[in-house]
Structure formats: C-alpha cells, structure tokens
Enzyme design. Structure first.
Site, PDB file in Angstrom:
ATOM      1  N   SER A 154       0.859  -1.187   0.000  1.00 15.71           N
ATOM      2  CA  SER A 154       0.000   0.000   0.000  1.00 15.71           C
ATOM      3  C   SER A 154       0.890   1.229   0.000  1.00 15.71           C
ATOM      4  CB  SER A 154      -0.906   0.016   1.248  1.00 15.71           C
ATOM      5  OG  SER A 154      -1.908  -0.958   1.135  1.00 15.71           O
ATOM      6  N   LYS A 176      -7.429   1.923  -2.686  1.00 14.21           N
ATOM      7  CA  LYS A 176      -7.028   1.567  -1.318  1.00 14.21           C
ATOM      8  C   LYS A 176      -7.007   2.817  -0.440  1.00 14.21           C
ATOM      9  CE  LYS A 176      -5.433  -0.719   2.240  1.00 14.21           C
ATOM     10  NZ  LYS A 176      -4.117  -1.307   2.435  1.00 14.21           N
ATOM     11  N   LYS A 201      -0.058   6.076   8.750  1.00  8.53           N
ATOM     12  CA  LYS A 201       0.736   6.062   7.515  1.00  8.53           C
ATOM     13  C   LYS A 201      -0.170   6.174   6.290  1.00  8.53           C
ATOM     14  CE  LYS A 201       1.664   2.812   4.525  1.00  8.53           C
ATOM     15  NZ  LYS A 201       1.808   1.454   3.998  1.00  8.53           N
TER      16      LYS A 201
END
Lengths: 294, 294, 294, 294
Positions: free
Chosen positions: D94, D169, D237
């Site tokens: 990701s 995502k 993050k």
C-alpha cells in the site's frame, strides 16, 4: 571585500542580489534563464554561466530557489560539489526543515558551514532590503553571516540550530493563512448581517482581534481586490511544507490542516495567481453569496 | 445632569458604573446580589432595590448582563415595562444579534430608543474607561449616547443598525479565538522542532503574521501561564453566539466551527476558569507533548 | 379497540396515520392545512377540526411535527392541555433532546405518560410501515406503545429514558451526514485519479469501508442524480440539533461540526430541496471540478 | 506450473505466500530477516537468499512491502534489475499512487508488465485467502494475474490503469478512518446523554447510518477494547498517502484532513499499537470524559 555567489535570480533573488552589490559585495550571480543573469549584470553584478562558475572561490554562497526538490538538486549537487572548504552557505529558499537539516549535514561533511535563512516580506521587502529573515544554524555562523543578511533584511533573527529557520517560516505561513481565513469568515459574516464593514474593521483592528491582515489586507478583501501581494499557489506550496513538518514532529494542527484544505481549494479552482486574501472567495462561495469563485 | 440607570454591577458593570459616576452622571445602580449594590453606593452611586426603582425616571438606561436569556428576562421584562417613553436604552451585554434586534423592536413599540453596545477590553479596560464599544442602532441614537459611551470607552464606533454591535462583537470573538489557536499550534510546532520560541515570537510578531495575541499572550502561553485575562467559559459562550449567528445568516465559518470545538473541549475538560490562551493545552494534549491537560 | 389521535399529517405523518387505520386503530387526525385532513378522511380516518377535538378522549396521542418550536407550541400547548389523564403521548417529531425532556416533565405533571419516538427511513419507510423508531421514556410506557409503534415501524427499539430517542436520532443524522461526505470525498478523489468508480464502489462496499451510503446512494451520486430522498434543508436542521445537543453535553464532535458546515453551505447555496447526497457538489466545487454548484 | 517470486514475508506476506504454495504454485520467497524465510520454507516454499535469487527466472513476482520508500528501493532496484523480460510484477504494497505509476513506467521500459494490487482485510483475511484486492494496470495483465490473485483474495477487482489500485485503497482508508471517528463521536455523545448504547448500536446499524464499523467494532469500542485489528500507526501512515494523493490531484477532503489530524494525535500520544477503533479515546479526551488517553 567578501566574494559572494548568488544562485537563483528570480522575483525575490534578483533584488536581493542587487542589494548585496549595492552594499559593496562582489557578487557572482547565476540563474537558469540567461535573461535574469543579464539583468543582474546590467545592475553591476557579475554574471556567471553556471552554478559551478559562480560558486568557485566564493566565501559566501547565497541560494534562493523555488522548492525543496530544487534545493536537493542544485545545493546538494553543484553547489556543495564546487564550494570551497570553509565557505559559508546561506540558503534563503523556503523548503522543508528536514531538507535544510540534510543540507547542513552534507555541507558539514565537506567542511562547509550552512545556514537556512528563509525570508518573508515579499517582493517589496526584497527590493527595499527590509525582509524578515529567520535563521537556523550555528550561532557563530550566524554572526559570520550578519553583514550579508543585514544588507538584504530588516529583521534578522537567529532562531535555533539547522532547520529552525524553515520551521519558523512554516509557522509564519500557518499563522498568516489562518488569519486571512479568520478575517475572511468575519467579513462575510459581517456583510451578511448588514454591518458597515469599514467601521467594523477599525474597531476590530484596535482590540485583541487586531492583526496585520486587518491592517493591510481587510480593506482590499472587502473590495474583492486580489492583486498579489503573495500568490495563492505559493502559499499552497508553503502549507504543504507546514503539514509535512507538523506530521514529522507529531504535532496536531487542526486549524492549519483546515485552512490548508481551503487554500488548496482556491488553488484547484484556478486562482493560484491571485493574492492569498482571495480565501474570501471560498467563504463567499460556501455561503452562497456574491459571485463566489465564478 | 443626565439621570442614568445601570443594571448589572458585575466584574464589568461595576467599574463601568463607577466611571459614569466619576464623569458626573447621576447613576442609580441595581444588581441581583445586594453586596454589589452596596459597593456601588460606597463609590458614590445611588443603590436601587429593584430594576423598577432604578429604571423609573431614568433618561438613559445601561444594561450589562451575562447572556441572552438574562437580557430576555430582565430587559424585555422589568426594564422595558418601567422605562419612560423617550428613554435611551444602551445594552452592553454580549448576546445573540437576533435578541438585540428583538429588544430594539419591542423598545421601539414603547417609544424607547435602543442600542446594542457590547464591549471588549476586559476588566482592566472597564476600570480604565478604555473599552472598545461596537454600537448597533440608529445613528441619531448613537449620537445621543456618545457622552455616556465616551465615559466608559476608548474606541466607540457605530457599526450599523440594531444587532450590528453584537455581530461585530461576535466577529471579534471569532478572530480572537482563532488567532489564539493558530499561535498555540505554531508554538507547539516550534517547540517540537527545537526552535528558540522567544526569538521566533519576535520575528513572527514583526511580519505579516503579527497580531495582538503574539504581542500580549504568546509569551505567557509559552510559559504555560494561564491566569485570566478572559476566561475559557466566557469565550465558549461567545463562540456559541458566533455559531448561532453564522447559522442564522447562512454563512460558512469552517475555522470558526473548528476552534469552537477546541474551546468547548477545553471547557468540558474543566478548564473554564483559565485564560483562553489555554487552548495551547489542547494542542499539546493532541500532540502527546508536555503535561497536556492533566 | 384503542382510540388514537394523530397530529401532523405531513409527508411522514399521513402514511403513518394511514397505516394505523389499516392496523385497525380508530384514529382522529389533525393537520393545520385542511387538505391533508381531507386526504386522511378519504383513506378511512376520522378528520378533526382542531388539536383539541382530535386529542379529547384519545388513549394514545401520536405527534409528528416539523421542528422543536412546533412541538413547544402544539404539544406543550393544546395537546397537553386537552389530553386525558393516563393518556400515552408518542412524539415522533425529530427535535432537540432537551425539548423532549421538557415535554416528558410537563406531561408527567399532568398524569400523562410520554415517549419521544423519532423515526428514520424516509417517506418510503413511512408508507411501507417499515420505519426505524428510537424510543426514549419509561420501559413500561414503551411496552404500552408497542402495538402502535409496530404498526408503523419495522425496527422499534427502546434506547433509554426521556430524550434518548432524540439523542439516538441525532447520532443517526451525524453518522449519515458524515458518511455521505466521506463517500463524496472518495468519489471525487477517485474520479480525479481516473479510477473506474463503479468497480471501486463494488470493492469498497465489500470491505471494512462498507456502508449503506455506498450501497444505496453512491451510484446516484456518481451520476449526479440528487432527487430526494432526504432533503438537504431537513438534514441541515437536524445537524443543528446534533450540534446543540453535543454542546449541551460537552461532547466534542470535530467531524460532526465540519460536516455541519458543509451541509449548511449546500443549503445556503440554494440546494435545500436536493437529496443530501448533493454534498458531492460541495466537494466538487471546492476541488474546482465538474460543474460544482452552478 | 507457474514459477513465482514473493518478496516480503511479513504479517501479511507470509500467509499470502503460503496460500500460493497451497494453490500449487512453485514459490521462491525472500525476506530481509532470515527467520521469515525459514518459516516459509518450513511451510513448503522455497527460501531464497536474496531478491535477485528469488526473482531470477520467475514468471510472476509478487511484492508486499511496508511503505513507498521500500518499494522505491527494492522494486525499482533489485526486482526490476533482475526480472526477466515478459515477467509480470504484482505489487501488493500500500503506497502512494504516484510511486505505483513510476514502477509501471520503469517496468514497461524493461518489457516487464506491472500491476498495483493493494489489499484490505487484515491478517485474518490474508490467512483465509479472503482479501479484497484493488488492482490497477492493463486489463490484459489483470487477466494474466487472476489465477495468482484468486489464490490469495476473495474479492478481486480491476479498477483502472496503473496507480488506480492504490487510489482505491487510499479511498478505502479514508472512509474507514472517517467512519470510525463518526461512530466514536456518536458513542461518546450517546453515553453523555445516558443512552443504552447497545440498543442504540442495533438501531443505528439497521438504518441509513449502517456500516461495517457499527457491525464489527462499535461494541468493542464501547467496551474500550482496542486490541488490533488494524493498528493506528499503519492507518496513520495510510492517511499520509491519502492526503498526499488528494493534494496531487487538487481534491478537497475536508473530513479526510480532519480525521488525519485525529489519527495523528492518537499516534503521537503513543497509541500506535492499538486498534484504530481507539479514535474513541481522542473523542473521550476532548470531551473531558472517562479516562481519555491516560
């Protein structure tokens, strides 16, 4: 007479370099576009054909570049590769504090002293030699740099070790953007309630709400005059630095994050070339008033 | 000599009423708690046993009450019921603009002239007769009120028709709260990056970021000194007025709404009696730094 | 057979009252505009000429009114003045929890049992008798009310003492508005990056991001179809209740406050009659994309 | 039988690689820490001593790395340098969409086909082979990758060209974080008003406010159980990626930016290892309730 190199002769850099020449320094200036170099030479400076040529033999190197990637490319590249040991690097670019810290480290590894010295005050401040300069680095290096900095700045302050100049500049841009937005919200609110905004600005400016935006920009904002001044696209860039540096330090900036969204919106709507006072357009737009951002 | 009634002899009202006596007015003062009336009488005023007694025969009636419901009860009740036709009502309370507009309407229906005249400047400003006063109402009534207002205020400005004084006061409180929060975010951000905050405050205060909070409060905030000054619980109340008035007018105040959440949090955490500069505690808490709001 | 009064035969109230008739209750219905009363009579109900006439002799009184002031006027007025001792009041209006608590207190003082029972599910849910109903009040009264509530609702839940129904409804409106805004931000973000939004909605709906807005509204939002559904102006009203109730309880709702600003902006721009999915217009507008809110 | 390389045998990567072995692929696995390689070999995989060794001769290369810089170092380095022309690279990390686009470009220049294929569903989803996988890249390459993706995922969707998998995502993480915060605000609000939260969760989950967070996490949040699940530090993050990608595209995400501040605060307060449902701690803290984040 100290020999200087000046890299980056843009809207801010050119008048700064001219002021250094006027102050009696011998300055070799370089810019990517040759026309700026010629303009500098016409004003009594020495034009250089490359960063390398400008930097060679300089005792003090001043850099004024647009953004972090430019500093990473030019300063971490040609400047540090060609600077003499013992030289003093003064980077006036407004960039991310962590990049300034990296510049300082790599400079130190080559025996070069480095300061980060971003400025505020705009083009007029640069022309007048009246910039505010926030300097990060060693205190001794700051003292060495004073004659140079005093030739371009009105308020010159040492605020801490490497990177701290950038941090203070970022804090400055956070407060300025937030204050413009607060004044914009107040003005639209006052107009919607039928208040005489000129009278209101006077009374607001005289109390605890008083600030430079009320003093210098509110009247133009109320008249929808958004000629820069300081451009939205640059303030948008700077708020990116603010958010990134706050994130790195784990500091919450709820108002800073909110105004960054609004400045980003103004920029995304195609108003990047307007004065940052144009945040009022966003408030007006959200409130379904006036012409919004048509 | 003009005969005055003064209703509400609290922290702000008592020194204001004393200044009116000192200026040569004949003032009948009333407060719910008798001790304040006695204090006023001891200072040369005339104590009254009821709103009715104070108001009867007064040419000018000044009211200084805590919040909108108090004005609705006292002013729309005993004051207007007992005021003489032709009297001038000056309401110095900080309340919702729509309540001031209703006061003006009901007063007009009884032949009473009304102004909303909220103040800023705090207890010290009240003692010194140096308050900023934002006045809404008819221009002619404002002129009639000037001798009274000048006896308690330093900056006295007519800002528009009925309710406009409250609107400007609300805008003032919006800007002040927002500016405190911006300075708080900047200070915690600067500390986290190891900056010399005293030096930073100096340079920030000198540029476009300059504001009264940096001038008067930032140093105390940096030292975590939060003795009021202006209390969190009052600013929390005022931000309720700001939000309500913005909603009524359909005006978006994204930063105002965000800082209202933070001031509300500070109040909910039990810090209502601290100075509003304590917004720094919230920023510190969110950032996991210092002692937060323990 | 239980005798009912039904006050408020609007978009929601009329089909609810009809379902009560269909369930075998004897219902006297009243609405301010006579045409609604006639429509109800045509559907087999008994039309009443006044609140008083409808309420007299009713064992259960159901009210469905637009906003807090209506409930204060009608329920605290004619309804409680004319209701029989021992009657059960079920207020289905969506209003401020504190108003529901006051209704419960004043009802109790007259020997009347009261429940706050706001609904969600929209006009279609009302027609289908499939509303979700969140009920505040005494458990015993809730049990008494079940036959009535089951005739209009699919999910009927007792959530706590008086006012709790309103609090849950407020929480519902907070989550719904926030989720629409999150989906709107996601959709504009996906479009700007060239993603196939239909495929993206499918995968997002299948994971932890899954929600009813993705299931039911995202496709229409992506097509810019904003036929209500639930109108912006009503959701704007409800977010006023949310903010007021959060403020009363000293609870921070940073996302709630932010989305309330955006819904307010949409309403201020004249889009009050659109479906609340139109929050996407604000995101689009801020992002300088599509047709924004032209 | 297709020969695969799998780079990155962490919490997610190891069970994914095992599932590929179980599905009959010949998989060479590599991880920086040797113990993970041994664990993979013990499960029937082939351990490799270097990226180079794993990648040489592989027809399909799957990478699962922590963050953008890791992908820039490993994928743009050893992977692309050693991959055979015609190989298919599936990057399940990701990361920022722009990094995925750069990977696709550099891969194409070497005749390697690349897909970005970030996953959601957590460790359990990886173990069960039931991950949701959002795939960006060419449609033909997606078809080639299906047998591999189907062995590790339950929902496998092609959402657009290179980078689009990452964008979806990011949108997923934006919606999930925002929804958790909305549910947290609702829960603290309900508690403060004395509501039975279990009953409220039931009714909220059944209507338009329904979402997976209410279904799966609200009960644990109400009990202050914050065992991951998905860790705050990872979501922090990811919200950095969301903000960066929104900024790159000029898209306003006011709620996304607000919740990013709150997740950052939670992380800064030392709660990075808790489940992201711990956003409730921030709401509680701001509201001066419970134990906050002590």
């Amino acid at each position: 007479m100290t020999r200087l190199a000046f890299i980056g002769l843009g809207i801010m850099g050119l008048p700064m370099a001219k002021n250094l020449v006027a102050a009696g320094f011998e300055v070799a200036g370089y810019n990517r576009s040759r026309s700026k170099v010629d303009a500098f030479a016409a004003a009594g400076g020495r034009g250089a054909d490359s960063v390398r040529e400008a930097v060679r033999g300089a005792e003090v190197i001043v850099t004024m570049l647009p953004d972090s990637p430019d500093v990473e490319e030019v300063v971490l590249g040609d400047v540090l590769e060609n600077a003499a040991e013992g030289a003093l690097l003064i980077d006036c670019s407004s960039i991310r504090p962590e990049v300034s810290r990296r510049v300082a480290e790599e400079a130190a590894a080559k025996g070069i002293r480095a300061l980060d010295a971003p400025v505020s005050g705009g083009e007029q401040g640069a022309i007048d030699g009246a910039l505010s300069i926030m300097v990060g680095g060693a205190a001794a290096d700051f003292e060495s740099a004073r004659p140079v900095l005093d030739a371009v700045g009105g308020t010159v302050v040492h605020v801490g070790p490497a990177g701290c100049g950038q941090t203070v500049k970022a804090a400055n841009q956070l407060i300025v953007a937030g204050t413009i937005e607060l004044v914009a919200e107040a003005l639209v609110f006052l107009e919607a309630h039928g208040v005489d905004t000129a009278a209101a600005i006077t009374v607001l400016a005289g109390g605890l709400a008083g600030n430079r935006i009320l003093d210098r920009k509110a009247e133009a904002m109320a008249k929808r005059e958004f000629t820069p001044g300081f451009r939205v696209e640059l303030h948008h860039k700077d708020l990116g630095i603010v958010q990134s540096a706050a994130r790195d330090a784990g500091v919450a900036i709820p108002l800073g994050a909110a105004v960054a969204q609004l400045m980003g919106a103004l920029n995304a709507q195609g108003h990047g070339a307007l004065d940052h006072g144009a945040l009022l357009k966003i408030v007006e737009q959200l409130s379904g008033r006036g012409r919004g951002t048509e």
